[in-house]
Design an enzyme around this catalytic site. Structure first.
Site, PDB file in Angstrom:
ATOM      1  N   CYS A 402       0.815  -1.220   0.000  1.00 48.48           N
ATOM      2  CA  CYS A 402       0.000   0.000   0.000  1.00 48.48           C
ATOM      3  C   CYS A 402       0.846   1.266   0.000  1.00 48.48           C
ATOM      4  O   CYS A 402       0.614   2.188  -0.787  1.00 48.48           O
ATOM      5  CB  CYS A 402      -0.964  -0.002   1.173  1.00 48.48           C
ATOM      6  SG  CYS A 402      -0.196   0.109   2.813  1.00 48.48           S
ATOM      7  N   HIS A 454      -2.659   1.317   6.785  1.00 52.25           N
ATOM      8  CA  HIS A 454      -2.992   1.266   5.359  1.00 52.25           C
ATOM      9  C   HIS A 454      -3.137   2.688   4.836  1.00 52.25           C
ATOM     10  O   HIS A 454      -3.542   3.598   5.577  1.00 52.25           O
ATOM     11  CB  HIS A 454      -4.296   0.495   5.143  1.00 52.25           C
ATOM     12  CG  HIS A 454      -4.617   0.224   3.703  1.00 52.25           C
ATOM     13  ND1 HIS A 454      -3.800  -0.514   2.875  1.00 52.25           N
ATOM     14  CD2 HIS A 454      -5.661   0.627   2.921  1.00 52.25           C
ATOM     15  CE1 HIS A 454      -4.337  -0.570   1.667  1.00 52.25           C
ATOM     16  NE2 HIS A 454      -5.457   0.115   1.673  1.00 52.25           N
ATOM     17  N   HIS A 466      -6.127   2.444  -4.183  1.00 48.41           N
ATOM     18  CA  HIS A 466      -5.110   1.907  -3.274  1.00 48.41           C
ATOM     19  C   HIS A 466      -4.681   0.527  -3.734  1.00 48.41           C
ATOM     20  O   HIS A 466      -5.343  -0.110  -4.557  1.00 48.41           O
ATOM     21  CB  HIS A 466      -5.665   1.836  -1.851  1.00 48.41           C
ATOM     22  CG  HIS A 466      -6.883   0.970  -1.690  1.00 48.41           C
ATOM     23  ND1 HIS A 466      -7.049   0.074  -0.673  1.00 48.41           N
ATOM     24  CD2 HIS A 466      -8.021   0.854  -2.439  1.00 48.41           C
ATOM     25  CE1 HIS A 466      -8.212  -0.539  -0.774  1.00 48.41           C
ATOM     26  NE2 HIS A 466      -8.824  -0.082  -1.842  1.00 48.41           N
TER      27      HIS A 466
END
Length: 497
Positions: A402, A454, A466
């Site tokens: 991420c 994240h 993402h």
């Protein structure tokens, strides 16, 4: 009595030896932002914890590139030796960021050059094959490792092509900047793509240039120019880009239309004609819908592969379409074909200004989606990486985690440098209040229950893009809604532009 004295003497000697061994043990410092501790020497073993950059450990044992360590709390585990900087004990001081001594294996698609210096300016002294076993002597911060081959040759090689375990397929995720120029490719004529997984097309001759598309394996394209091992080629839509000469070969075959990317050059004129009928999306990964006929226009949504939409207008190879759920915009004519099939597949809208957003929003509004030109540029570039697979620790361009994805997008889309890991990214830039998020803002989440874990990029319309997945269940770059789970675990946003 003599036996007792002798036994006492032996115990004293044993204790002295144990103390001597303990004092001679090497200490090391963790150089990675986060280093997994495992129950055995390999990534197949279960995780036992995480060490962070700067942590001090004691080295107990080494095995095939893995090191058994004891941390400050007394816990023992195995970690990858390439993320430890050793000092003390029997190790000698060095100007490099890490001293080594462990075994590694070459991981390349063809061959890896062994050079006299730690740069591409060093002369090539040997060529190493995929899976060839070498010993790491020294590792520098500039991405080069001093190695010794089994035949005794010593030299420097690019660290990113040295791995802990042998591989049969080689490293095809990126092109080797340390390779010598591919003299088998002519500066005119056609070349064929030799990789089965496809090949990135870039704006310039080097991996530091942005990716503008990709070519499928087996594609044949025309050569325009050659520079430092890179080849400038003509794509099927007439635009040009650069590919690594390491993965192409000269051919007498005719050029093919397979595999040029979705990043088409802008139309050459603004002439428009009214048309009618329906078209079907012919690519599986989806197709961007834009506000105008050209890639210079912002993305307002996307169509899944196989969608059938109504055609309203045509301009310089682009079609103005209307989807089954009423979204209008422009798509490239290179990725659609006329059809008589019924309308299907509504657009995934990425802009609240295009059509009405009738979806329920349990989390409230997150932002207008408005942005600067740089914000639009960041979002547009982020979309070009849709579908790239998730890989823990992936830095791009063929895989990301991420934070590796967000760092890559900001750097390549806008020249913005941000930290590597999510918790540090969440401290960079300036804070943004909820409801004021704009395109290009970084969003950070608590998906693990213990703080920032994240990150993604806001694209407008209460959505974000993402790269999501885990080591056991890898995903890919995708678009998700903030209305629901992600909205509930959203911690905040940061702005860099």
């Amino acid at each position: 009595m003599k036996k007792a004295i002798a036994a006492l003497g032996i115990s004293a000697v044993t204790l002295a030896m144990s103390s001597a061994d303990s004092s001679a043990l090497e200490t090391a410092t963790v150089t990675a932002d986060a280093l997994n501790m495992r129950s055995g020497p390999g990534i197949s073993y279960s995780k036992r914890g995480v060490l962070h950059k700067g942590a001090k450990v004691t080295i107990l044992e080494k095995s095939k590139g893995w090191v058994k360590i004891k941390d400050s709390s007394g816990k023992t585990a195995w970690v990858s030796g390439q993320y430890l900087s050793t000092s003390g004990g029997n190790s000698s001081s060095s100007s490099s960021s890490e001293s080594a001594g462990y075994i590694a294996y070459v991981s390349v698609n063809s061959s890896l050059n062994l050079r006299s210096e730690a740069s591409t300016s060093g002369s090539v002294i040997a060529s190493l094959k995929n899976s060839e076993k070498v010993q790491i002597i020294e590792k520098k911060d500039n991405g080069w490792s001093k190695i010794k081959t089994e035949s005794g040759k010593v030299g420097w090689a690019s660290s990113k092509y040295l791995v802990n375990t042998p591989t049969n397929s080689g490293n095809t995720s990126s092109q080797d900047n340390s390779s010598s120029q591919n003299d088998s490719v002519a500066t005119s004529g056609n070349v064929k793509i030799n990789t089965s997984s496809g090949l990135n097309v870039r704006k310039g001759p080097g991996t530091n240039h942005a990716i503008i598309g990709s070519l499928a394996g087996g594609s044949v394209v025309q050569v325009k120019e050659k520079s430092g091992g890179w080849v400038k080629v003509v794509l099927s839509n007439g635009s040009t880009g650069w590919v690594s000469g390491q993965y192409v070969s000269s051919t007498n075959e005719s050029t093919s239309n397979s595999g040029s990317s979705q990043n088409n050059k802008p139309p050459q004129n603004n002439e428009s004609t009214a048309v009618s009928g329906r078209v079907k999306v012919t690519i599986s990964k989806g197709l961007n819908i834009r506000k105008g006929p050209g890639t210079g226009n912002s993305i307002v949504g996307s169509l899944a592969g196989g969608s059938v939409v109504e055609v309203k207008e045509k301009s310089s190879g682009w079609y103005k379409i209307k989807t089954a759920n009423g979204v209008e915009g422009w798509v490239s004519g290179d990725y659609v074909t006329p059809t008589d099939e019924p309308l299907s597949g509504g657009a995934s809208s990425n802009d609240t200004s295009s059509g009405n957003n009738n979806s329920s929003n349990n989390n409230g509004s997150f932002g207008s989606g408005e942005s600067s030109a740089t914000g639009d540029k960041i979002v547009d570039y982020a979309y070009t990486l849709l579908g790239v697979p998730y890989k823990w620790g992936g830095n791009g361009p063929s895989s990301f985690d991420c934070s590796g994805y967000t760092q890559w997008v900001y750097r390549n889309a806008a020249g913005i440098s941000i930290p590597r890991v999510s918790r540090d990214q969440a401290q960079a830039g300036t804070a943004v209040e909820k409801g004021n998020y704009k395109k290009g803002d970084l969003l950070y989440f608590n998906t693990g229950g213990s703080g920032v874990s994240h990150v993604g990029i806001y694209i407008g319309g209460d959505k974000f893009i993402h790269c999501s997945g885990t080591q056991s269940k890898p995903g890919s770059v995708k678009v998700s809604s903030l209305n629901g789970y992600y909205g509930n675990v959203l911690l905040g946003a940061r702005r860099f532009v």
